[in-house]
Design a protein around this motif. Sequence first.
Motif, mmCIF file in Angstrom:
data_model
loop_
_atom_site.group_PDB
_atom_site.id
_atom_site.type_symbol
_atom_site.label_atom_id
_atom_site.label_comp_id
_atom_site.label_asym_id
_atom_site.label_seq_id
_atom_site.Cartn_x
_atom_site.Cartn_y
_atom_site.Cartn_z
ATOM 1 N N LEU A 141 0.837 -1.199 0.000
ATOM 2 C CA LEU A 141 0.000 0.000 0.000
ATOM 3 C C LEU A 141 0.872 1.249 0.000
ATOM 4 C CD1 LEU A 141 -2.996 1.015 0.211
ATOM 5 C CD2 LEU A 141 -2.542 1.295 2.657
ATOM 6 N N ALA A 142 1.896 1.260 0.850
ATOM 7 C CA ALA A 142 2.791 2.414 0.916
ATOM 8 C C ALA A 142 3.544 2.595 -0.392
ATOM 9 C CB ALA A 142 3.772 2.244 2.077
ATOM 10 N N ALA A 143 3.954 1.485 -1.026
ATOM 11 C CA ALA A 143 4.681 1.582 -2.292
ATOM 12 C C ALA A 143 3.799 2.170 -3.384
ATOM 13 C CB ALA A 143 5.191 0.200 -2.707
ATOM 14 N N ASN A 144 2.550 1.731 -3.455
ATOM 15 C CA ASN A 144 1.634 2.281 -4.448
ATOM 16 C C ASN A 144 1.303 3.737 -4.145
ATOM 17 O OD1 ASN A 144 1.117 -0.028 -6.226
ATOM 18 N ND2 ASN A 144 0.234 -0.974 -4.427
ATOM 19 N N GLY A 145 1.218 4.069 -2.858
ATOM 20 C CA GLY A 145 0.989 5.452 -2.487
ATOM 21 C C GLY A 145 2.160 6.340 -2.868
ATOM 22 N N MET A 146 3.371 5.815 -2.748
ATOM 23 C CA MET A 146 4.546 6.597 -3.124
ATOM 24 C C MET A 146 4.557 6.855 -4.629
ATOM 25 S SD MET A 146 7.054 8.242 -1.957
ATOM 26 C CE MET A 146 6.822 7.669 -0.266
ATOM 27 N N GLU A 147 4.206 5.845 -5.428
ATOM 28 C CA GLU A 147 4.132 6.073 -6.871
ATOM 29 C C GLU A 147 3.051 7.096 -7.197
ATOM 30 O OE1 GLU A 147 2.901 3.920 -11.059
ATOM 31 O OE2 GLU A 147 2.841 2.763 -9.197
ATOM 32 N N ILE A 342 -6.831 8.211 -3.695
ATOM 33 C CA ILE A 342 -7.113 7.208 -2.656
ATOM 34 C C ILE A 342 -7.519 5.891 -3.301
ATOM 35 C CG2 ILE A 342 -8.700 6.591 -0.789
ATOM 36 C CD1 ILE A 342 -8.847 9.610 -0.133
ATOM 37 N N GLY A 343 -8.462 5.968 -4.241
ATOM 38 C CA GLY A 343 -8.939 4.748 -4.879
ATOM 39 C C GLY A 343 -7.856 4.027 -5.661
ATOM 40 N N MET A 344 -7.002 4.769 -6.362
ATOM 41 C CA MET A 344 -5.971 4.131 -7.179
ATOM 42 C C MET A 344 -4.912 3.442 -6.339
ATOM 43 S SD MET A 344 -6.747 4.202 -10.289
ATOM 44 C CE MET A 344 -5.180 3.550 -10.864
ATOM 45 N N VAL A 345 -4.552 4.029 -5.197
ATOM 46 C CA VAL A 345 -3.560 3.393 -4.326
ATOM 47 C C VAL A 345 -4.108 2.073 -3.781
ATOM 48 C CG1 VAL A 345 -2.303 3.618 -2.149
ATOM 49 C CG2 VAL A 345 -2.414 5.549 -3.728
ATOM 50 N N ILE A 346 -5.365 2.091 -3.340
ATOM 51 C CA ILE A 346 -5.977 0.858 -2.828
ATOM 52 C C ILE A 346 -6.114 -0.159 -3.953
ATOM 53 C CG2 ILE A 346 -8.065 -0.127 -1.814
ATOM 54 C CD1 ILE A 346 -8.486 2.520 -0.353
ATOM 55 N N TRP A 347 -6.527 0.275 -5.122
ATOM 56 C CA TRP A 347 -6.732 -0.628 -6.259
ATOM 57 C C TRP A 347 -5.438 -1.326 -6.656
ATOM 58 C CZ3 TRP A 347 -9.750 -3.526 -8.917
ATOM 59 C CH2 TRP A 347 -9.499 -3.841 -10.259
ATOM 60 N N GLY A 348 -4.361 -0.568 -6.797
ATOM 61 C CA GLY A 348 -3.092 -1.191 -7.149
ATOM 62 C C GLY A 348 -2.648 -2.210 -6.117
ATOM 63 N N THR A 349 -2.892 -1.918 -4.851
ATOM 64 C CA THR A 349 -2.524 -2.845 -3.779
ATOM 65 C C THR A 349 -3.360 -4.108 -3.832
ATOM 66 O OG1 THR A 349 -1.951 -0.930 -2.414
ATOM 67 C CG2 THR A 349 -2.190 -3.048 -1.280
ATOM 68 N N LEU A 350 -4.657 -3.974 -4.143
ATOM 69 C CA LEU A 350 -5.525 -5.152 -4.218
ATOM 70 C C LEU A 350 -5.098 -6.080 -5.343
ATOM 71 C CD1 LEU A 350 -9.110 -3.749 -3.602
ATOM 72 C CD2 LEU A 350 -7.422 -4.593 -1.980
ATOM 73 N N LEU A 351 -4.742 -5.505 -6.484
ATOM 74 C CA LEU A 351 -4.278 -6.351 -7.580
ATOM 75 C C LEU A 351 -3.057 -7.161 -7.150
ATOM 76 C CD1 LEU A 351 -4.548 -4.029 -10.729
ATOM 77 C CD2 LEU A 351 -6.134 -5.802 -9.976
ATOM 78 N N GLN A 352 -2.139 -6.516 -6.455
ATOM 79 C CA GLN A 352 -0.895 -7.180 -6.070
ATOM 80 C C GLN A 352 -1.090 -8.180 -4.935
ATOM 81 O OE1 GLN A 352 1.131 -3.586 -5.261
ATOM 82 N NE2 GLN A 352 1.673 -3.187 -7.397
#
Length: 437
Positions: A141-147, A342-352
Amino acid sequence: MPTPRALRPFVHREYRVLIAALAVSIFGSGMWAVGMVYQVIHLGGGPLELSLVATAGSVGLVAFVLAGGIAADRVPQRLLIIAVEGTNLAVIAAISGLALAGWLQLWHLAVGAFVLGVGAAFFFPAYSAILPRILPPEDLLAANGMEGTLRPILQQAAGPAVAGILVAALSPSHAVTGVAACHLLAFIILNFLGQHALDAPGTAGTASTSGPAVERAKTSFFQDLREGVSYTARTPWLLWTLLWACISVLFLIGPIEVLMPFVVRDQLGGDSRMFGFLLAVMGVGGAAASLATASFALPRRYLTVMMVSWGAGSLPLAAVGIMDSFWMVAAALFIFGATGGIGMVIWGTLLQRRVPAHLLGRVSSLDFFVSLALMPVSMALAGPAAAVVPTWVIFLVAGGVCPVMAVVALVVARMPADELAHPLDRSAGDRETADSP
């Protein structure tokens, strides 16, 4: 003193290497967006020529993004990312050399843009798939948030600003040379990635955060594609999120990209500078929200938070067509950018975390594809629609449809029940298994 949650991925050496290279690369992409425009103009091109060059990049991206997802599931992601960055370097260096020598022609730029688009189609599925191989699940989650924080700052703000300075002070060719320098630096940094991801994804002995390693049989391109589409179709939370994304792109991108400049001119009495500032405000909202999301744990109701953020964040756009205050429009776009982040960070994390490792590249590319495919359609329809329907009606429909569809997706896919059946807020030492559709 414990490391702040948003910075925990930086504890891992491989992530530090990867994010440093990504930051330099997307900064270069931001420079290219401006350098390419003024290089076309410098060669005597106008709107038509600029459109052709920009379209070449989009065609390369859309045409190869599904192939890029399959490659990310077959080829070692480390080698794939390095190869893409090396290709980008070769293309931009060639364009820079031709420009400095005075030999550059418009078709060179079009071909270069096409190859860069193809490179992006292979890079981003591989980047998404490699993160779970170098980071523990609780740090994704933090990694996707950083991107999500770096991309608007570097690609939408800093990169274009530096390129604009170089164009004004020197020439477009010097700005393109700066882009080449960025890709050279990114290529050098990527070669410091360790050998963790050298094994092809899904081969025996390869660990995964999404389940045990499996031995993959040799399959064809279309078999691999069918497997990814089949998994998506039978996984309700994934399918309905992508359907919502299709609808939101169709209804929102055109009004924002095509009609917003006329809102600025006709309702706010502004010019291109005001329009650019409003887009920057939207980007700042996305960056700030992405960083904030990265600073906290993944919500227990992660699907609900994601869909509510996207749906509620679209609602202020419904009133943009009747607003006559710059600050009200800016606030609406800031909210839209922030909730989208917010949604994109959570979404990327869910895929991973929820998609099986051997399918992650293909599912990521499908996500990318459905968004890209309808983007030009939305922009093509916005202008003709505005010729027969008042602009305020278009924004009202766009801002109203997306929240309704978010509720429909939540209900039909039974997302509240699904997120409780597949909790992702376990202790740091846990590893989740891939969910069964």
